[in-house]
Scaffold this active site. Structure first.
Site, PDB file in Angstrom:
ATOM      1  N   THR A  15       0.855  -1.185   0.000  1.00 60.76           N
ATOM      2  CA  THR A  15       0.000   0.000   0.000  1.00 60.76           C
ATOM      3  C   THR A  15       0.887   1.229   0.000  1.00 60.76           C
ATOM      4  OG1 THR A  15      -1.743  -1.161   1.159  1.00 60.76           O
ATOM      5  CG2 THR A  15      -1.823   1.225   1.252  1.00 60.76           C
ATOM      6  N   PHE A  30       1.054   5.174   0.793  1.00 59.50           N
ATOM      7  CA  PHE A  30       0.367   6.191   1.575  1.00 59.50           C
ATOM      8  C   PHE A  30       0.898   7.567   1.187  1.00 59.50           C
ATOM      9  CE2 PHE A  30       0.261   2.352   4.043  1.00 59.50           C
ATOM     10  CZ  PHE A  30      -0.982   2.360   4.658  1.00 59.50           C
TER      11      PHE A  30
END
Ligand code: PEP
Ligand code: MN
Length: 693
Positions: free
Chosen positions: A290, A292
């Site tokens: 992921t 961010f």
């Protein structure tokens, strides 16, 4: 007397205990040495801060460190590769520490202040973990983290001044872009100031004593449940329940007393709530990362020595080619696009919003120029932020750690090579000695892998090119060649099938999933050939056709530039410079033999051109042994010489039935020759620590 078993068992127990004590002692030393090394890294960082001219990275020095580690490791009987991986982590961490020191807002006296950072979720959520990672090198401040129920709540708190930053997930390698976050970035007056990546490892967790086979209910965030679908399908009789956050799901399990309940979350979240891991790594796809973004209200001062990245969103004007013009503007300024994604625009059917990430700071001249140009093709453009690039995309890999520079190349004494000609502003080797990777479809030339380009001299008919594609694909080729327009020495020889040939080549490329390369003879054909071919070739006879080169500077296709048969290396580089000066930086050079007094071969392969070119240019260099030799029997030995000399690839001619070839039949390889070529190349690559693409 003690029972027999006790004595026998106690020995291994003691041996294990003592070995573990030794490991603990070594680990303590290890960490101490790491801390000591970091102290020195900080000294290096301070010196760089004092000297704004000093480059942030010294790739030559990094290469030496890698070599040193590999040698030491192997002398001690451990794998140099393994040591290299450890070193890579250490260097990444050190570099980020230094980048922090270059941030002008770091107080000189290292005074500690508190920074409030918001995220969606509760303690132990992936966002929370990513905050720790990002701030471990980002600032000297102590952290005060605040979890919010939603992304919007976190952004509201940021805009009201309650928190200084918010860390929001923006995309995931499995689930794609997180549109809610993009929407907030588009609509609110907030800016991306940094980024972080977190490798997500989903675990199934439960109360102590729970076992995976007795679990009846699994709770987690819906995205996490979706990412573990296959695993959950295998847990017969269980049902899934959605929670607003993975860590909150873990908390709910901890608060219950039912050991048939489980959650999917990080190992850290499990630990925070006294839960145990029942299964690790349960996501359907192994690489689950992921990204961010850290958002704030103001842009932050930057040091341009740190590689930067800029995020944008835009909508294009409703006219043909508008998006292509935007992309061309980036390409012509040599701005690399690391992300391009489109989304439907709410309330405007069939109109699209584009999310784009580019490499470079918003203050860099090339970025400013590209954005100025793009504004004339867009309805709306918003810069979401310009921030340090934290994700290594590979192009920057340290030479010597990947096979980008085959090891034997490093030993070459550059001093013995004459200095390069001037005027190689774009093709000349950069100070950083960074090398360009040219992508042809999904294949990279000049990257880690060695590329075999193969196919017939000319496209003759459908079955010939289909058979040729099948045979070269089978033996390691990843790019298909084939001439549609043939520049023949005699006007009476076969001149190629022209655009019909190109259509057939494209059909064969698509059928065998290989990008295609073909020669273009005239400037006026360039646009049309570029519509079908993945790479355009400039033949030896055209290397100094400056009008053709200028036209090729304007297309968005990589160019294979062959050395003229009487051209010097400097002239080849200047020809590349013509294409690059026109805005197209994707040029691959090809040594294909030059005219000498020798008559045993069609031309004389100038093997030395490979290392000489590599000492002068960052562009990838490949070799065409077929046209150099003009004889099938020499193609394999010359190819192997090219690999050994450090070429990024070879381009060879092959034909399913060479005796019937309409062009260059004497040099066309048979199926068996390709097989031998493939295995020969692989053995030399292995010695260099390289692999085929
Ligand atoms: C070719 O590759 O088909 C060709 C004609 O090569 P060159 O331009 O090197 O002679
Ligand atoms: Mn040929």
């Amino acid at each position: 007397m003690a029972p027999e078993g006790t004595d026998n068992n106690s020995k291994p127990d003691e041996a294990l205990k003592s070995a573990r004590e030794d490991i603990d002692r070594i680990d303590r030393e290890f960490v101490k040495l790491l801390a000591e090394r970091m102290d020195v890294v900080r000294r290096v960082g301070s010196a760089k801060r004092e000297d704004p001219e000093a480059p942030l990275r010294d790739l030559e020095r990094e290469r030496h460190i890698f070599e040193f580690w590999a040698r030491q490791a192997e002398d001690q009987g451990i794998s140099g590769y393994f040591a290299g991986r450890v070193l890579r982590e250490i260097l990444n961490y050190s570099r980020r520490h230094q980048e922090r020191l270059l941030d002008t807002d770091v107080p000189a006296n290292n005074e500690v202040r508190t920074v409030r950072v918001g995220y969606q979720g509760i303690e132990g959520a992936y966002s929370d973990l990513a905050i720790s990672k990002l701030f471990s090198t980002r600032s000297c401040a102590t952290l005060d983290r605040c979890g919010f129920r939603s992304f919007t709540d976190a952004v509201d708190a940021l805009q009201s001044g309650e928190i200084e930053y918010a860390l929001l997930p923006i995309e995931n390698t499995v689930a794609g872009s997180i549109n809610e976050v993009y929407k907030l970035l588009a609509e609110r007056e907030i800016l991306v100031v940094d980024e972080e990546v977190w490798a997500v490892e989903h675990c199934l967790v439960g109360l102590p004593g729970a076992t995976a086979d007795r679990i009846r209910v699994v709770r987690s965030h819906p995205v996490a449940l979706q990412q573990c679908e296959r695993f959950l399908d295998g847990l017969v009789g269980t049902k899934s329940e959605s929670w607003f956050d993975t860590a909150a799901a873990a908390r709910s399990v901890a608060e219950a007393t039912d050991d048939t309940l489980a959650a999917i979350c990080s190992e850290e979240a499990a630990e925070n709530h006294g839960l145990v891991v029942l299964r690790r790594g349960i996501a359907d796809q192994a690489d689950n990362m992921t990204r961010f973004v850290l958002v704030g209200l103001e842009s932050e001062p930057v040091d341009e020595r740190i590689p930067g990245k800029t995020s944008l969103i835009f909508t294009v004007a409703h006219r043909r080619g508008a998006l292509a013009s935007c992309l061309q503007a980036f390409a012509s300024q040599d701005v690399n696009l690391s992300k391009l994604e489109s989304r439907p625009l709410p309330h405007a059917p069939w109109e699209y919003l584009f999310y784009v990430d580019i490499d470079g700071w918003i203050t860099e001249e090339r970025v400013v120029t590209a954005l100025d140009e793009i504004r004339s093709h867009t309805n709306h453009l918003k810069v979401l932020g310009s921030y340090p690039r934290r994700i290594d995309v590979g192009e920057e890999a340290v030479p010597g750690t990947s096979s980008l520079d085959p090891a034997p190349m490093a030993a070459m004494p550059p001093a013995s090579i004459p200095p390069p000609v001037e005027n190689l502003k774009l093709s000349g080797l950069r100070e950083s000695s960074e090398r360009t990777v040219v992508r042809v479809g999904r294949i990279e030339l000049g990257g880690d892998g060695f590329v075999l380009l193969a196919g017939p001299c000319a496209v003759e008919n459908r079955s010939q090119i289909m058979d040729a594609a099948a045979m070269v694909k089978k033996h390691g080729a990843s790019i298909l060649r084939g001439g549609a327009f043939k520049p023949r020495s005699s006007p009476y020889s076969f001149q190629g099938l022209g655009f019909d040939g190109l259509d057939l080549l494209a059909e064969a490329g698509a059928a065998y999933e290989m990008p295609i390369v073909t020669e273009v003879l005239r400037a006026e054909d360039v646009d049309r050939v570029a519509m079908k071919a993945d790479m355009l070739q400039v033949g030896a006879r055209n290397m100094q056709n400056f009008e053709l080169l200028k036209k090729l500077g304007t297309v968005n296709r990589p160019i294979l530039l062959k050395r003229g048969m009487s051209a010097t290396i400097d002239e080849l580089l200047l020809a590349a410079e013509y294409i690059m000066a026109g805005g197209n930086r994707r040029v691959v050079l090809c040594e294909r033999g030059i005219r000498t007094f020798e008559t045993s071969t069609r031309n004389t392969l100038d093997v030395s051109a490979v290392p000489v070119l590599r000492s002068r240019t960052h562009l990838p260099v490949i070799v065409d042994p077929s046209h150099a030799a003009g004889r099938r029997d020499l193609v394999i030995p010359l190819s192997l010489a090219a690999v050994a000399a450090g070429a990024a690839g070879v381009i060879v001619e092959a034909h399913p039935r060479p005796e019937e070839a309409l062009c260059d039949k004497e040099q066309a390889l048979h199926l068996e020759d390709l097989e031998a070529l493939h295995s020969g190349i692989r053995s030399i690559l292995a010695a260099q620590g390289r692999e085929m693409s």
